[in-house]
Design an enzyme around this catalytic site. Structure first.
Site, PDB file in Angstrom:
ATOM      1  CD  GLU A 289      41.135  46.815  44.395  1.00  0.00           C
ATOM      2  OE1 GLU A 289      41.864  47.821  44.615  1.00  0.00           O
ATOM      3  OE2 GLU A 289      41.354  45.723  44.926  1.00  0.00           O
ATOM      4  CG  HIS A 310      43.022  32.723  16.276  1.00  0.00           C
ATOM      5  ND1 HIS A 310      42.889  32.130  15.035  1.00  0.00           N
ATOM      6  CD2 HIS A 310      43.659  33.904  16.061  1.00  0.00           C
ATOM      7  CE1 HIS A 310      43.442  32.910  14.115  1.00  0.00           C
ATOM      8  NE2 HIS A 310      43.915  33.996  14.712  1.00  0.00           N
ATOM      9  CE  LYS A 424      42.226  42.132  52.435  1.00  0.00           C
ATOM     10  NZ  LYS A 424      42.693  43.489  52.682  1.00  0.00           N
TER      11      LYS A 424
END
Ligand code: PA5
Length: 449
Positions: A289, A310, A424
């Site tokens: 951010e 792995h 949003k």
């Protein structure tokens, strides 16, 4: 006490010593801008001197609030998203027994989380679990208006009031929010909840050493004084008086910027202890951010080794050469487990008999580092003497300070997050939130709904 230590030797060969030394002026100027408030986002620098400004009375107050929740709750739900929960979870997980939830003789309430997603199944299962538990809530939202935690708080507050009655529930709810603004502040004042203020000048992802992090960590039974002491020592070590060569935050900021310039666009934070998984999640948010904007910025990724050797190990060893790694290396385990000798030796492991499991882990760590460097992946290393509150406090502040310096070197504002708003706006428009009518129309046209 020792200090956590940054080693950058395994980045040389990919970037030169001189090229890192050349960052001296810009790194020092960036550090100065953080202290003097002369850089971008200078309204959000309250975290810079936060550790050393925390006084005894503040810590005692947090400990007293934590004690009430500890005495009265089997489970405490921390409600928050992003910077409002990741720091607490990072520290609590790093310090907790790996099988904490299954312990029958618990000395502290179990800390669980809500408001960090909108999964109906998650919330249903949490509500089912809480039906038979004495629980409390710490509701954290700086803005006090974020949808995810607000929704979870509505559900869980209602449940707590139904289970305990309104008066008892009021004593078991604590909020952390803005000092004046936001729906959470309004609710807290109206209902008379104990409330802590997250100061205006501290952004969510830099708030772990405020009550946002300290209260849940104290509830979980950890020593917030030692955490703060560790952070204070790192605040001093990364201060203005420290020369560039000795300032680990400035060095880390410099080397990652130089690696980025040389084409290493992805930084992978590596740990060798699964309980550090959420330290990486916190770090990803802090750097993602803070730096990912204006179409620049290193992509922060993370792996848990040896588990991910792995899976992602193949990509890291031989995939596109656009990555570098930063390894968090814990020098001393908190417990000892020795490999037993086995007379039959059918598994062929007697060559390890008598050795500590940590020695095997350390050799995996060193072997991996050398293999990855040979494969074209620069490696940085951050050594923690051991996993405890003090060194975690150092690590958190180190990463915060380095992030501020690094963002300024990159030329961005490390303290805003304008990109977070885009989803949003669409979500509110799609859900028909009042005030979003124009956006709703535009989305309908676009999606032909
Ligand atoms: O770092 C940040 O500022 C964000 O990640 C916030 O912490 C997150 O969006 C939650 O915001 P709030 O605490 O206002 O609910």
């Amino acid at each position: 006490m020792q200090n956590i230590k940054l080693t950058i030797d395994h980045a040389y060969g990919f970037v030169s010593k001189t090229s890192i030394e050349n960052y001296k002026d810009i790194a020092n100027q960036s550090n100065r801008a953080l202290h003097e408030g002369t850089g971008k986002g200078s309204d959000f620098l309250g975290w810079v001197n936060l550790p050393s400004s925390i006084d005894d009375a503040h810590l005692t107050d947090i400990e007293n609030t934590a004690a009430i929740l500890r005495e009265n709750c089997e489970v405490v739900v921390v409600i928050g998203i992003g910077g409002s929960y990741l720091g607490a979870k990072a520290v609590i997980d790093a310090l907790s027994n790996s099988f904490d939830w299954l312990q029958t003789d618990r000395k502290s309430p179990a800390v669980v989380y809500a408001g960090q997603n909108i999964s109906e199944d998650y919330l249903y299962e949490l509500q089912e679990l809480l039906k038979t538990k004495k629980f409390g809530i710490i509701s954290i939202s700086k803005s006090g208006t974020t949808t995810e935690p607000a929704l979870a708080f509505r559900l869980l507050r209602t449940q707590l009031e139904q289970q305990q009655g309104k008066t008892a529930a009021q004593k078991l709810i604590v909020t952390v929010t803005d000092k004046e603004r936001g729906a959470l502040r309004t609710l807290a004042v109206q209902e008379g909840y104990k409330t802590y203020v997250l100061e205006d000048d501290i952004g969510g992802r830099y708030s772990v050493l405020s009550p946002v992090g300290l209260l849940p960590i104290a509830v979980a039974g950890f020593d917030i004084r030692k955490l703060v002491q560790g952070a204070v020592s790192m605040e001093q070590l990364c201060g203005l008086d420290t020369p560039f060569e000795n300032n680990p935050a400035a060095q880390y900021a410099a080397v990652r910027n130089e690696l980025y310039k040389s084409g290493k666009k992805i930084e992978i934070l590596v740990n060798y202890h699964p309980k550090l998984h959420f330290v990486s999640e916190w770090w990803k948010q802090l750097y993602g951010e803070s730096e990912g904007k204006d179409h620049v910025g290193i992509f922060p990724a993370a792996v848990d080794f040896t588990t991910d050797l792995h899976s992602m190990g193949q990509w890291i060893q031989e995939g596109e050469r656009t990555i570098f790694e930063t390894v968090i290396s814990v020098q001393e385990s908190n417990h000892t487990v020795l490999v037993p000798k086995d007379a039959a030796n059918l598994d062929g492991l007697n060559f390890l008999a008598g050795k500590r499991v940590d020695e095997v882990n350390k050799m995996a760590e060193l072997g991996t580092l050398l293999a990855h460097v040979d494969g074209g992946v620069p490696n940085l290393k951050i050594e923690l003497p051991r996993l405890n509150e003090y060194y975690l406090g150092q690590l958190l502040y180190f990463f915060e300070k380095a992030c501020g310096i690094s963002g300024y070197i990159l030329g961005v504002n490390p303290f805003d997050q304008p990109g977070v708003e885009a989803y949003k706006k669409n979500m509110f428009a799609l859900l028909g939130k009042p005030g979003f009518e124009e956006e709703t129309k535009a989305i309908r046209l676009r999606t032909k709904q």
